[in-house]
Design a protein around this motif. Structure first.
Motif, PDB file in Angstrom:
ATOM      1  N   LEU A  24      42.225  25.459  29.286  1.00  0.00           N
ATOM      2  CA  LEU A  24      41.866  26.889  29.244  1.00  0.00           C
ATOM      3  C   LEU A  24      40.627  27.102  28.377  1.00  0.00           C
ATOM      4  O   LEU A  24      39.738  27.873  28.725  1.00  0.00           O
ATOM      5  N   ARG A  25      40.566  26.392  27.251  1.00  0.00           N
ATOM      6  CA  ARG A  25      39.434  26.560  26.338  1.00  0.00           C
ATOM      7  C   ARG A  25      38.133  26.073  26.979  1.00  0.00           C
ATOM      8  O   ARG A  25      37.068  26.653  26.777  1.00  0.00           O
ATOM      9  N   GLU A  26      38.237  25.029  27.803  1.00  0.00           N
ATOM     10  CA  GLU A  26      37.041  24.491  28.471  1.00  0.00           C
ATOM     11  C   GLU A  26      36.631  25.321  29.679  1.00  0.00           C
ATOM     12  O   GLU A  26      35.500  25.213  30.152  1.00  0.00           O
ATOM     13  N   GLY A  27      37.560  26.143  30.185  1.00  0.00           N
ATOM     14  CA  GLY A  27      37.300  26.932  31.402  1.00  0.00           C
ATOM     15  C   GLY A  27      35.993  27.704  31.367  1.00  0.00           C
ATOM     16  O   GLY A  27      35.173  27.597  32.284  1.00  0.00           O
ATOM     17  N   PRO A  28      35.753  28.486  30.319  1.00  0.00           N
ATOM     18  CA  PRO A  28      34.533  29.291  30.297  1.00  0.00           C
ATOM     19  C   PRO A  28      33.246  28.470  30.327  1.00  0.00           C
ATOM     20  O   PRO A  28      32.244  28.938  30.834  1.00  0.00           O
ATOM     21  N   VAL A  29      33.271  27.251  29.791  1.00  0.00           N
ATOM     22  CA  VAL A  29      32.027  26.477  29.716  1.00  0.00           C
ATOM     23  C   VAL A  29      31.855  25.480  30.856  1.00  0.00           C
ATOM     24  O   VAL A  29      30.732  25.118  31.201  1.00  0.00           O
ATOM     25  N   LEU A  30      32.950  25.021  31.445  1.00  0.00           N
ATOM     26  CA  LEU A  30      32.851  24.021  32.515  1.00  0.00           C
ATOM     27  C   LEU A  30      33.041  24.676  33.872  1.00  0.00           C
ATOM     28  O   LEU A  30      34.150  25.061  34.237  1.00  0.00           O
ATOM     29  N   ARG A  31      31.962  24.767  34.636  1.00  0.00           N
ATOM     30  CA  ARG A  31      32.017  25.472  35.918  1.00  0.00           C
ATOM     31  C   ARG A  31      32.942  24.805  36.925  1.00  0.00           C
ATOM     32  O   ARG A  31      33.464  25.462  37.816  1.00  0.00           O
ATOM     33  N   ARG A  32      33.117  23.479  36.798  1.00  0.00           N
ATOM     34  CA  ARG A  32      33.964  22.799  37.789  1.00  0.00           C
ATOM     35  C   ARG A  32      35.443  22.866  37.446  1.00  0.00           C
ATOM     36  O   ARG A  32      36.290  22.536  38.256  1.00  0.00           O
ATOM     37  N   ASN A  33      35.744  23.293  36.227  1.00  0.00           N
ATOM     38  CA  ASN A  33      37.135  23.452  35.805  1.00  0.00           C
ATOM     39  C   ASN A  33      37.705  24.688  36.526  1.00  0.00           C
ATOM     40  O   ASN A  33      37.067  25.741  36.573  1.00  0.00           O
ATOM     41  N   ALA A  34      38.909  24.558  37.104  1.00  0.00           N
ATOM     42  CA  ALA A  34      39.494  25.671  37.857  1.00  0.00           C
ATOM     43  C   ALA A  34      39.693  26.893  36.979  1.00  0.00           C
ATOM     44  O   ALA A  34      39.765  28.012  37.483  1.00  0.00           O
ATOM     45  N   PHE A  35      39.779  26.685  35.689  1.00  0.00           N
ATOM     46  CA  PHE A  35      40.051  27.816  34.795  1.00  0.00           C
ATOM     47  C   PHE A  35      38.757  28.515  34.387  1.00  0.00           C
ATOM     48  O   PHE A  35      38.765  29.414  33.561  1.00  0.00           O
ATOM     49  N   HIS A  36      37.646  28.115  35.024  1.00  0.00           N
ATOM     50  CA  HIS A  36      36.408  28.885  34.895  1.00  0.00           C
ATOM     51  C   HIS A  36      36.577  30.209  35.643  1.00  0.00           C
ATOM     52  O   HIS A  36      36.096  31.245  35.207  1.00  0.00           O
ATOM     53  N   MET A  37      37.255  30.145  36.781  1.00  0.00           N
ATOM     54  CA  MET A  37      37.454  31.332  37.614  1.00  0.00           C
ATOM     55  C   MET A  37      38.905  31.414  38.063  1.00  0.00           C
ATOM     56  O   MET A  37      39.228  31.131  39.220  1.00  0.00           O
ATOM     57  N   PRO A  38      39.772  31.799  37.164  1.00  0.00           N
ATOM     58  CA  PRO A  38      41.189  31.875  37.538  1.00  0.00           C
ATOM     59  C   PRO A  38      41.475  33.119  38.397  1.00  0.00           C
ATOM     60  O   PRO A  38      40.638  34.023  38.489  1.00  0.00           O
ATOM     61  N   ALA A  39      42.627  33.139  39.007  1.00  0.00           N
ATOM     62  CA  ALA A  39      43.090  34.336  39.709  1.00  0.00           C
ATOM     63  C   ALA A  39      43.816  35.219  38.689  1.00  0.00           C
ATOM     64  O   ALA A  39      44.569  34.723  37.843  1.00  0.00           O
ATOM     65  N   ALA A  87      48.750  38.558  34.634  1.00  0.00           N
ATOM     66  CA  ALA A  87      48.995  37.121  34.718  1.00  0.00           C
ATOM     67  C   ALA A  87      47.734  36.451  35.253  1.00  0.00           C
ATOM     68  O   ALA A  87      46.949  37.073  35.980  1.00  0.00           O
ATOM     69  N   LEU A  88      47.533  35.204  34.863  1.00  0.00           N
ATOM     70  CA  LEU A  88      46.390  34.423  35.323  1.00  0.00           C
ATOM     71  C   LEU A  88      46.898  33.094  35.869  1.00  0.00           C
ATOM     72  O   LEU A  88      47.915  32.567  35.383  1.00  0.00           O
ATOM     73  N   HIS A  89      46.176  32.568  36.856  1.00  0.00           N
ATOM     74  CA  HIS A  89      46.580  31.310  37.487  1.00  0.00           C
ATOM     75  C   HIS A  89      45.364  30.470  37.831  1.00  0.00           C
ATOM     76  O   HIS A  89      44.335  31.016  38.239  1.00  0.00           O
ATOM     77  N   GLY A  90      45.490  29.169  37.671  1.00  0.00           N
ATOM     78  CA  GLY A  90      44.455  28.271  38.155  1.00  0.00           C
ATOM     79  C   GLY A  90      45.061  26.927  38.504  1.00  0.00           C
ATOM     80  O   GLY A  90      46.068  26.514  37.910  1.00  0.00           O
ATOM     81  N   TYR A  91      44.468  26.252  39.486  1.00  0.00           N
ATOM     82  CA  TYR A  91      44.863  24.879  39.795  1.00  0.00           C
ATOM     83  C   TYR A  91      43.621  24.014  39.729  1.00  0.00           C
ATOM     84  O   TYR A  91      42.655  24.243  40.470  1.00  0.00           O
ATOM     85  N   ASP A  92      43.639  23.057  38.847  1.00  0.00           N
ATOM     86  CA  ASP A  92      42.509  22.157  38.660  1.00  0.00           C
ATOM     87  C   ASP A  92      42.740  20.897  39.499  1.00  0.00           C
ATOM     88  O   ASP A  92      43.620  20.086  39.179  1.00  0.00           O
ATOM     89  N   THR A  93      41.978  20.769  40.588  1.00  0.00           N
ATOM     90  CA  THR A  93      42.179  19.661  41.524  1.00  0.00           C
ATOM     91  C   THR A  93      41.948  18.309  40.848  1.00  0.00           C
ATOM     92  O   THR A  93      42.698  17.361  41.087  1.00  0.00           O
ATOM     93  N   ALA A  94      40.928  18.226  40.005  1.00  0.00           N
ATOM     94  CA  ALA A  94      40.579  16.937  39.384  1.00  0.00           C
ATOM     95  C   ALA A  94      41.726  16.413  38.524  1.00  0.00           C
ATOM     96  O   ALA A  94      42.084  15.239  38.596  1.00  0.00           O
ATOM     97  N   SER A  95      42.323  17.285  37.725  1.00  0.00           N
ATOM     98  CA  SER A  95      43.387  16.818  36.834  1.00  0.00           C
ATOM     99  C   SER A  95      44.778  17.034  37.424  1.00  0.00           C
ATOM    100  O   SER A  95      45.780  16.641  36.822  1.00  0.00           O
ATOM    101  N   LYS A  96      44.843  17.668  38.622  1.00  0.00           N
ATOM    102  CA  LYS A  96      46.118  17.946  39.306  1.00  0.00           C
ATOM    103  C   LYS A  96      47.059  18.768  38.424  1.00  0.00           C
ATOM    104  O   LYS A  96      48.268  18.504  38.351  1.00  0.00           O
ATOM    105  N   ILE A  97      46.469  19.734  37.736  1.00  0.00           N
ATOM    106  CA  ILE A  97      47.267  20.576  36.842  1.00  0.00           C
ATOM    107  C   ILE A  97      47.149  22.037  37.261  1.00  0.00           C
ATOM    108  O   ILE A  97      46.032  22.554  37.437  1.00  0.00           O
TER     109      ILE A  97
END
Ligand SMILES: Cc1cc2nc3c(=O)[nH]c(=O)nc-3n(C[C@H](O)[C@H](O)[C@H](O)COP(=O)(O)O)c2cc1C
Length: 200
Positions: A24-39, A87-97
């Motif tokens: 979650l902390r990396e979301g704002p800075v890493l564009r490829r992290n799913a938590f950059h743009m959560p639902a 509520a917020l949701h994200g699925y990060d394909t790279a880490s399968k989380i």
């Protein structure tokens, strides 16, 4: 071929919680992290669930908070003002989380949190808040709206801007692996978190 080694957080509840907040902390800075743009999910005045994409601007593990920005005239702002929840949701394909966060939500419109968020926003982001008519208004044609041009008075959108801070009260973590999925849930327990494994 040997399978990839299991991650260090596998079967370690505390490390899994750390992994949740790391992503979650990396979301704002890493564009490829799913938590950059959560639902973002809210409940509207009819009691219907509503979901849409937002850009995560900050996650603070110590406070257990997540921040995003929106137009205070928007439906999501109205939902949050009425319910105080999101509520917020994200699925990060790279880490399968998959991470699901739910909690209380507060609109910051005219306070120091909103001012700091506005000051930290890029010019391109600021133009969105000068849009007229308000987001979601029915239009006679697709282009029947105006938005400030580059170089225009961008502070004109400030009255429409708000920062939303979600204070997480529940976290749900799901890690997918053929050798056995792992799911865990935490509820806020004072300043910390009480967690347990869950059947996936
Ligand atoms: C990639 C992407 C990023 C977005 N980021 C935001 C955002 O940070 N804040 C926001 O209010 N809307 C954002 N939106 C637009 C929302 O998803 C939504 O369409 C719009 O805000 C209207 O939502 P509402 O009527 O439920 O309020 C984004 C959309 C996309 C596709």
């Amino acid at each position: 071929m040997n399978p990839a080694p299991l991650p260090a957080f596998y079967d370690d509840l505390d490390a899994s919680l750390f992994e949740v907040w790391r992503l979650l902390r990396e979301g704002p800075v890493l564009r490829r992290n799913a938590f950059h743009m959560p639902a973002l999910a809210t409940v509207d005045a009819d009691g219907s669930p509503q979901v849409r994409t937002v850009v995560l601007r900050e996650a603070d593990p110590a406070m257990g908070t997540l921040r995003f920005h929106c137009d205070r005239r928007s439906a999501k702002a109205a939902d949050i003002a009425a319910t105080g929840r999101a509520a917020l949701h994200g699925y990060d394909t790279a880490s399968k989380i998959q991470i699901r966060v739910s909690g209380t939500a507060r609109l910051h419109t005219d306070d120091a949190v909103a001012d700091a968020a506005w000051d930290g926003s890029r010019i391109m982001s600021r133009t969105c808040y000068g849009i007229a008519p308000a987001p979601g208004t029915a239009l006679p044609a697709g282009d029947a709206y105006t938005q400030p041009a580059d170089g225009a008075d961008l502070d004109g959108g400030r009255p429409n801007f708000c920062a939303v801070v979600v204070t997480a009260t529940r976290l749900d973590f799901l890690f997918l692996d053929r050798r056995g999925h792992r799911r865990a849930g935490w509820v806020r327990d004072g300043a910390g978190w009480a967690g347990r494994w869950l059947a996936p």
